[in-house]
Scaffold this active site. Structure first.
Site, PDB file in Angstrom:
ATOM      1  N   CYS A 171       0.849  -1.184   0.000  1.00  0.00           N
ATOM      2  CA  CYS A 171       0.000   0.000   0.000  1.00  0.00           C
ATOM      3  C   CYS A 171       0.891   1.243   0.000  1.00  0.00           C
ATOM      4  O   CYS A 171       1.890   1.301   0.708  1.00  0.00           O
ATOM      5  CB  CYS A 171      -0.941   0.120   1.193  1.00  0.00           C
ATOM      6  SG  CYS A 171      -2.069  -1.255   1.360  1.00  0.00           S
ATOM      7  N   ARG A 181       4.060  -0.750  -4.769  1.00  0.00           N
ATOM      8  CA  ARG A 181       3.718  -1.159  -3.399  1.00  0.00           C
ATOM      9  C   ARG A 181       2.379  -1.870  -3.324  1.00  0.00           C
ATOM     10  O   ARG A 181       2.047  -2.489  -2.315  1.00  0.00           O
ATOM     11  CB  ARG A 181       3.669   0.069  -2.477  1.00  0.00           C
ATOM     12  CG  ARG A 181       4.977   0.802  -2.355  1.00  0.00           C
ATOM     13  CD  ARG A 181       4.812   2.007  -1.481  1.00  0.00           C
ATOM     14  NE  ARG A 181       4.727   1.648  -0.084  1.00  0.00           N
ATOM     15  CZ  ARG A 181       5.743   1.654   0.759  1.00  0.00           C
ATOM     16  NH1 ARG A 181       6.920   2.009   0.341  1.00  0.00           N
ATOM     17  NH2 ARG A 181       5.586   1.316   2.012  1.00  0.00           N
ATOM     18  N   TRP A 237      -2.826  -2.839  -1.608  1.00  0.00           N
ATOM     19  CA  TRP A 237      -2.605  -4.276  -1.728  1.00  0.00           C
ATOM     20  C   TRP A 237      -3.457  -4.880  -0.619  1.00  0.00           C
ATOM     21  O   TRP A 237      -3.169  -4.707   0.568  1.00  0.00           O
ATOM     22  CB  TRP A 237      -1.130  -4.606  -1.526  1.00  0.00           C
ATOM     23  CG  TRP A 237      -0.811  -6.055  -1.720  1.00  0.00           C
ATOM     24  CD1 TRP A 237      -0.578  -6.695  -2.908  1.00  0.00           C
ATOM     25  CD2 TRP A 237      -0.689  -7.054  -0.710  1.00  0.00           C
ATOM     26  NE1 TRP A 237      -0.323  -8.026  -2.685  1.00  0.00           N
ATOM     27  CE2 TRP A 237      -0.381  -8.277  -1.355  1.00  0.00           C
ATOM     28  CE3 TRP A 237      -0.811  -7.053   0.682  1.00  0.00           C
ATOM     29  CZ2 TRP A 237      -0.195  -9.466  -0.659  1.00  0.00           C
ATOM     30  CZ3 TRP A 237      -0.628  -8.242   1.370  1.00  0.00           C
ATOM     31  CH2 TRP A 237      -0.319  -9.436   0.698  1.00  0.00           C
ATOM     32  N   ASN A 272      -1.807   2.173   5.661  1.00  0.00           N
ATOM     33  CA  ASN A 272      -0.939   1.083   5.220  1.00  0.00           C
ATOM     34  C   ASN A 272      -0.611   0.265   6.463  1.00  0.00           C
ATOM     35  O   ASN A 272      -0.160   0.824   7.456  1.00  0.00           O
ATOM     36  CB  ASN A 272       0.331   1.689   4.604  1.00  0.00           C
ATOM     37  CG  ASN A 272       1.399   0.644   4.342  1.00  0.00           C
ATOM     38  OD1 ASN A 272       1.100  -0.525   4.175  1.00  0.00           O
ATOM     39  ND2 ASN A 272       2.653   1.079   4.314  1.00  0.00           N
ATOM     40  N   GLY A 273      -0.854  -1.042   6.405  1.00  0.00           N
ATOM     41  CA  GLY A 273      -0.570  -1.879   7.571  1.00  0.00           C
ATOM     42  C   GLY A 273      -1.800  -2.676   7.959  1.00  0.00           C
ATOM     43  O   GLY A 273      -2.696  -2.886   7.139  1.00  0.00           O
ATOM     44  N   GLU A 312      15.531 -19.773  -6.716  1.00  0.00           N
ATOM     45  CA  GLU A 312      15.280 -18.394  -7.134  1.00  0.00           C
ATOM     46  C   GLU A 312      14.710 -18.378  -8.566  1.00  0.00           C
ATOM     47  O   GLU A 312      13.788 -17.614  -8.869  1.00  0.00           O
ATOM     48  CB  GLU A 312      16.576 -17.576  -7.022  1.00  0.00           C
ATOM     49  CG  GLU A 312      16.578 -16.196  -7.651  1.00  0.00           C
ATOM     50  CD  GLU A 312      15.524 -15.237  -7.092  1.00  0.00           C
ATOM     51  OE1 GLU A 312      14.840 -15.579  -6.125  1.00  0.00           O
ATOM     52  OE2 GLU A 312      15.364 -14.158  -7.681  1.00  0.00           O
ATOM     53  N   LYS A 341      11.105 -16.858  -9.612  1.00  0.00           N
ATOM     54  CA  LYS A 341      10.930 -15.829 -10.650  1.00  0.00           C
ATOM     55  C   LYS A 341       9.849 -16.265 -11.637  1.00  0.00           C
ATOM     56  O   LYS A 341       8.987 -15.484 -12.022  1.00  0.00           O
ATOM     57  CB  LYS A 341      12.229 -15.578 -11.437  1.00  0.00           C
ATOM     58  CG  LYS A 341      13.320 -14.842 -10.722  1.00  0.00           C
ATOM     59  CD  LYS A 341      13.148 -13.349 -10.665  1.00  0.00           C
ATOM     60  CE  LYS A 341      12.410 -12.921  -9.444  1.00  0.00           C
ATOM     61  NZ  LYS A 341      13.067 -12.931  -8.151  1.00  0.00           N
ATOM     62  N   GLU A 366       6.374 -16.171 -10.053  1.00  0.00           N
ATOM     63  CA  GLU A 366       5.913 -14.813  -9.773  1.00  0.00           C
ATOM     64  C   GLU A 366       5.338 -14.130 -11.003  1.00  0.00           C
ATOM     65  O   GLU A 366       4.312 -13.466 -10.922  1.00  0.00           O
ATOM     66  CB  GLU A 366       7.089 -13.939  -9.271  1.00  0.00           C
ATOM     67  CG  GLU A 366       7.475 -14.160  -7.851  1.00  0.00           C
ATOM     68  CD  GLU A 366       8.654 -13.266  -7.446  1.00  0.00           C
ATOM     69  OE1 GLU A 366       8.530 -12.576  -6.437  1.00  0.00           O
ATOM     70  OE2 GLU A 366       9.686 -13.266  -8.139  1.00  0.00           O
ATOM     71  N   HIS A 388      14.547 -38.374  -4.892  1.00  0.00           N
ATOM     72  CA  HIS A 388      13.765 -38.701  -3.688  1.00  0.00           C
ATOM     73  C   HIS A 388      12.351 -38.158  -3.761  1.00  0.00           C
ATOM     74  O   HIS A 388      11.721 -37.913  -2.734  1.00  0.00           O
ATOM     75  CB  HIS A 388      14.490 -38.169  -2.446  1.00  0.00           C
ATOM     76  CG  HIS A 388      15.841 -38.768  -2.272  1.00  0.00           C
ATOM     77  ND1 HIS A 388      16.040 -40.097  -1.973  1.00  0.00           N
ATOM     78  CD2 HIS A 388      17.087 -38.237  -2.421  1.00  0.00           C
ATOM     79  CE1 HIS A 388      17.329 -40.350  -1.914  1.00  0.00           C
ATOM     80  NE2 HIS A 388      17.983 -39.234  -2.192  1.00  0.00           N
ATOM     81  N   LYS A 441       5.529  -5.325  -3.884  1.00  0.00           N
ATOM     82  CA  LYS A 441       6.981  -5.198  -3.795  1.00  0.00           C
ATOM     83  C   LYS A 441       7.460  -5.227  -2.349  1.00  0.00           C
ATOM     84  O   LYS A 441       8.464  -5.832  -2.025  1.00  0.00           O
ATOM     85  CB  LYS A 441       7.375  -3.869  -4.448  1.00  0.00           C
ATOM     86  CG  LYS A 441       8.851  -3.605  -4.474  1.00  0.00           C
ATOM     87  CD  LYS A 441       9.477  -4.374  -5.587  1.00  0.00           C
ATOM     88  CE  LYS A 441      10.988  -4.295  -5.565  1.00  0.00           C
ATOM     89  NZ  LYS A 441      11.575  -5.522  -6.112  1.00  0.00           N
TER      90      LYS A 441
HETATM   91  C1  G6P Z   1       8.118  -9.505  -1.686  1.00  0.00           C
HETATM   92  C2  G6P Z   1       8.692  -9.150  -3.048  1.00  0.00           C
HETATM   93  C3  G6P Z   1       9.927  -9.996  -3.318  1.00  0.00           C
HETATM   94  C4  G6P Z   1      10.949  -9.849  -2.202  1.00  0.00           C
HETATM   95  C5  G6P Z   1      10.324 -10.152  -0.831  1.00  0.00           C
HETATM   96  C6  G6P Z   1      11.255  -9.749   0.313  1.00  0.00           C
HETATM   97  O1  G6P Z   1       7.597 -10.782  -1.716  1.00  0.00           O
HETATM   98  O2  G6P Z   1       7.732  -9.356  -4.061  1.00  0.00           O
HETATM   99  O3  G6P Z   1      10.520  -9.585  -4.548  1.00  0.00           O
HETATM  100  O4  G6P Z   1      12.022 -10.699  -2.433  1.00  0.00           O
HETATM  101  O5  G6P Z   1       9.116  -9.404  -0.666  1.00  0.00           O
HETATM  102  O6  G6P Z   1      11.380  -8.354   0.320  1.00  0.00           O
HETATM  103  P1  G6P Z   1      12.608  -7.556   0.891  1.00  0.00           P
HETATM  104  O7  G6P Z   1      12.307  -6.118   0.565  1.00  0.00           O
HETATM  105  O8  G6P Z   1      12.651  -7.804   2.366  1.00  0.00           O
HETATM  106  O9  G6P Z   1      13.831  -8.059   0.205  1.00  0.00           O
END
Ligand code: G6P
Length: 607
Positions: A2, A27, A74, A98-99, A479, A483, A486, A502, A602
């Site tokens: 947010c 955000r 969000w 926000n929160g 990772e 990606k 996501e 396994h 984000k």
């Molecule tokens: C969210 C974002 C990710 C990020 C994660 C941790 O899920 O979409 O891209 O890796 O938060 O965020 P940070 O700001 O703590 O790295």
């Protein structure tokens, strides 16, 4: 999570509020709204979906006024509909939040019992009503807020507008960031300096528990106890241009291609090229005495921490515990006296990571923070602050922050090894020389962008994809899978190559592409054996390796992606590029929203 912006201006604010929201869309982007104070009324406009929808609403139905607040959401409580979009309002008060207000149910029950009708399913609306009740009873905005804040449990940043006080806004922060911006006869509130980049560079960061009254003349800031306090005004340096895509189609693409530059920038502040030595900032802390490192992070930052575990153990021979912040917080972790707790975060605001940091601080750990936003909460609470110099990262899927985190962590592991007397001067020189090769190797990896784009259509139809890697390339496999999930919404899993037999091997058939990360080096033969196990079961393999590896094992693969031949130390940085580009191009083939994938945000400032 947010984004909040508020302006007490000398001219119309609606357009500028929407522009500020645009900078914060990363955000949250499931609904948005604004409210201005104009001619003795609160003028509220809200829309479900992307910000463009709100802009359309405003084009048809403008919101005049020189004072206003705005929000991009969000969703946490309540579906992302117009009804649940912020601002929430009564006749007297409008508010953005926000929160999470954890005790909203009991507050809502109390309000309903008192005859108030709440319209939304959100936790935020209760705060608007609580403040409104006070104002309706004759309290000033200041007294109303002073009365209500102690009643709220949870995390919040708030911006509040008052119908009958058209010259002020009130902001408050507890657990979620909020900044005050100072302009020329105007004052602003924003979730971050980036939101205000177009309006001002002069920023004051509110501390935990602070609340603030902003007027055209400036701001009066109060702390949790209600005492008037000074918070220093700093020049933010946030550049409006950094939040533009330039010639790229997406922020994610731009950020992938920035990696050689920003990794070089980051390495430059931790390594000394003149004599190939590690040159960390001076800390008032004896790192050679560290007996255990605890790494805590979320998402992509967590995978950077997993790679670092290999480095700390290999170089500094120190045991490393690593955990997701959301798990760490609640499992009563055992922390060694004198231990180093390391928190890795792009934003520096992720709620779970921040809470874990505070827990470790209370337990007497030394707090190291690897963070991309130097003014963030985590940065401000660090004992050892280790900034990454990736610049603002806007694409929701993290890319350049990850490789910069790896750069810092490699330097830190080497530094610890040197201080512990476990790395000779000659070894240090060699390690530093290899790290300094990373930017050129990243460039060479990016040269294969066209090849990856050309093969993305082979992966796009898949329902499931497996990623395999060994050693430090195992976190890279995870990772890569993250990606792909996501941004392309394809189910993907990252596995340690040797673990595949396994369980996941049962999934293998010709419809499940298997992406194998296998730089030639000590673990290559082992990974290739696992690859053969996949092939023997009809699996389709995409092998990512260097020329030597491809020559040895590339035959019969569905596709191959060539990487430059690099030292194993920097392989995790270099192999990040093909997994990022693959996810990016698959998402483009599928036509998904690369920079703002569904359901994600984000910066996750709620638990
Ligand atoms: C969210 C974002 C990710 C990020 C994660 C941790 O899920 O979409 O891209 O890796 O938060 O965020 P940070 O700001 O703590 O790295």
């Amino acid at each position: 999570m947010c984004g909040i912006i508020g302006i007490v201006g000398k001219e119309a604010v609606a357009e500028r509020l929407v522009d500020g929201l645009r900078r914060m869309e990363y955000r949250g982007y499931d609904s948005a709204g604004i409210c201005t104070v104009h001619d003795g009324t609160l003028v509220r406009r809200r829309a479900e979906g992307k910000l463009a929808n709100l802009a359309n609403v405003l084009a048809k139905d403008p919101a005049d006024g020189d004072v206003g607040i705005a929000h991009t959401r969000w969703a946490t409580h309540g579906a992302p509909t117009a009804k649940n979009a912020h601002p929430h309002a009564t006749d007297h008060v409008a508010l953005v939040h926000n929160g999470i207000i954890e005790n909203f149910r009991e507050l809502k029950a109390e309000l309903t019992a008192a005859g108030r009708t709440l319209e939304s399913d959100t936790d935020s609306e209760v705060v608007a009503h609580l403040v409104s009740l006070q104002v309706e009873g004759g309290a000033s905005p200041q007294d109303a807020v002073r009365e209500v804040l102690p009643r709220l449990r949870g995390a919040f940043a708030l911006a509040i507008a008052f119908r009958d006080y058209p010259d002020l806004l009130i902001g408050a922060r507890r657990g979620s960031p909020l900044v005050v911006g100072f302009g020329d006869g105007e004052t602003y509130l924003g979730s971050d300096a980036l939101a205000l980049a177009q309006l001002t560079q002069r920023i004051a960061y509110l501390e935990e528990g602070d609340w603030v009254v902003v007027t055209r003349d400036g701001a009066e800031i109060y702390d949790e106890l209600g005492d008037l306090v000074e918070r220093p005004i700093q020049l933010s340096g946030a550049s409006a241009a950094a939040v533009e895509k330039g010639n790229y189609r997406h922020f994610m693409q731009k950020e992938i291609f920035e990696q050689p530059t920003v990794v070089a920038q980051t390495l430059g502040s931790y390594l000394r090229q003149s004599d190939n030595s590690v040159a960390l900032p001076q800390f008032d802390f004896d790192i050679s005495a560290v007996k255990r490192v605890t790494i805590v992070a979320c998402g992509t930052s967590y995978y950077a921490g997993m790679v670092a575990k290999y480095w700390f153990e290999q170089f500094a021979r120190v045991p490393v515990d690593i955990d997701f912040a959301s798990e760490f917080r609640y499992r009563e972790p055992v922390l060694e006296e004198g231990g180093l707790a390391l928190f890795i975060s792009q934003s520096g605001e992720t709620a779970d990571t921040l809470a874990a940091l505070r827990h470790c601080k209370a337990e007497g750990q030394t707090i190291g923070v690897v963070v991309n936003v130097p003014t963030s909460s985590m940065a401000r609470e660090a004992d050892l602050l280790l900034p990454t110099h990736a610049g603002p990262e806007i694409g929701v899927a993290s890319t350049k922050a990850f490789t910069c985190q790896l750069a810092v962590l490699a330097a830190l592991a080497a530094h610890m090894a040197v201080r512990k007397g476990l790395m000779s001067r000659a070894d240090e020189q060699e390690v530093v020389a290899h790290l300094l090769e990373a930017p050129a190797a990243l460039n060479a990896a990016l040269d294969h962008d066209d090849d990856i784009a050309a093969m993305a259509h082979l992966i796009a139809p898949a329902r499931d994809v497996l990623y395999l890697g060994r050693g430090p390339d195992y976190p890279l496999a995870m990772e890569g899978a993250l990606k792909l999930k996501e941004i392309s919404y394809i189910h993907a899993e990252g596995y340690a190559s040797g673990e595949m037999k396994h369980g996941p091997i049962a999934l293998i058939d010709e419809a499940v592409p298997v992406i194998v990360l296998a730089p030639s080096g000590p673990l290559f033969e082992k990974t290739v054996s696992n690859m053969e196990e996949v092939r023997a079961r009809g699996g389709k393999i995409v092998l990512i390796s260097d020329a030597k590896g491809l020559e040895e094992a590339g035959e019969g693969c569905l596709a191959t992606i060539e990487m430059p031949r690099v030292h194993p130390l920097i392989a995790p940085l270099v192999y990040a590029i093909p997994v990022q580009l693959l996810a990016y191009h698959v998402a483009c083939v599928k036509g998904t929203d690369v920079d703002q994938p569904r359901n994600l945000a984000k910066s996750v400032t709620v638990e």
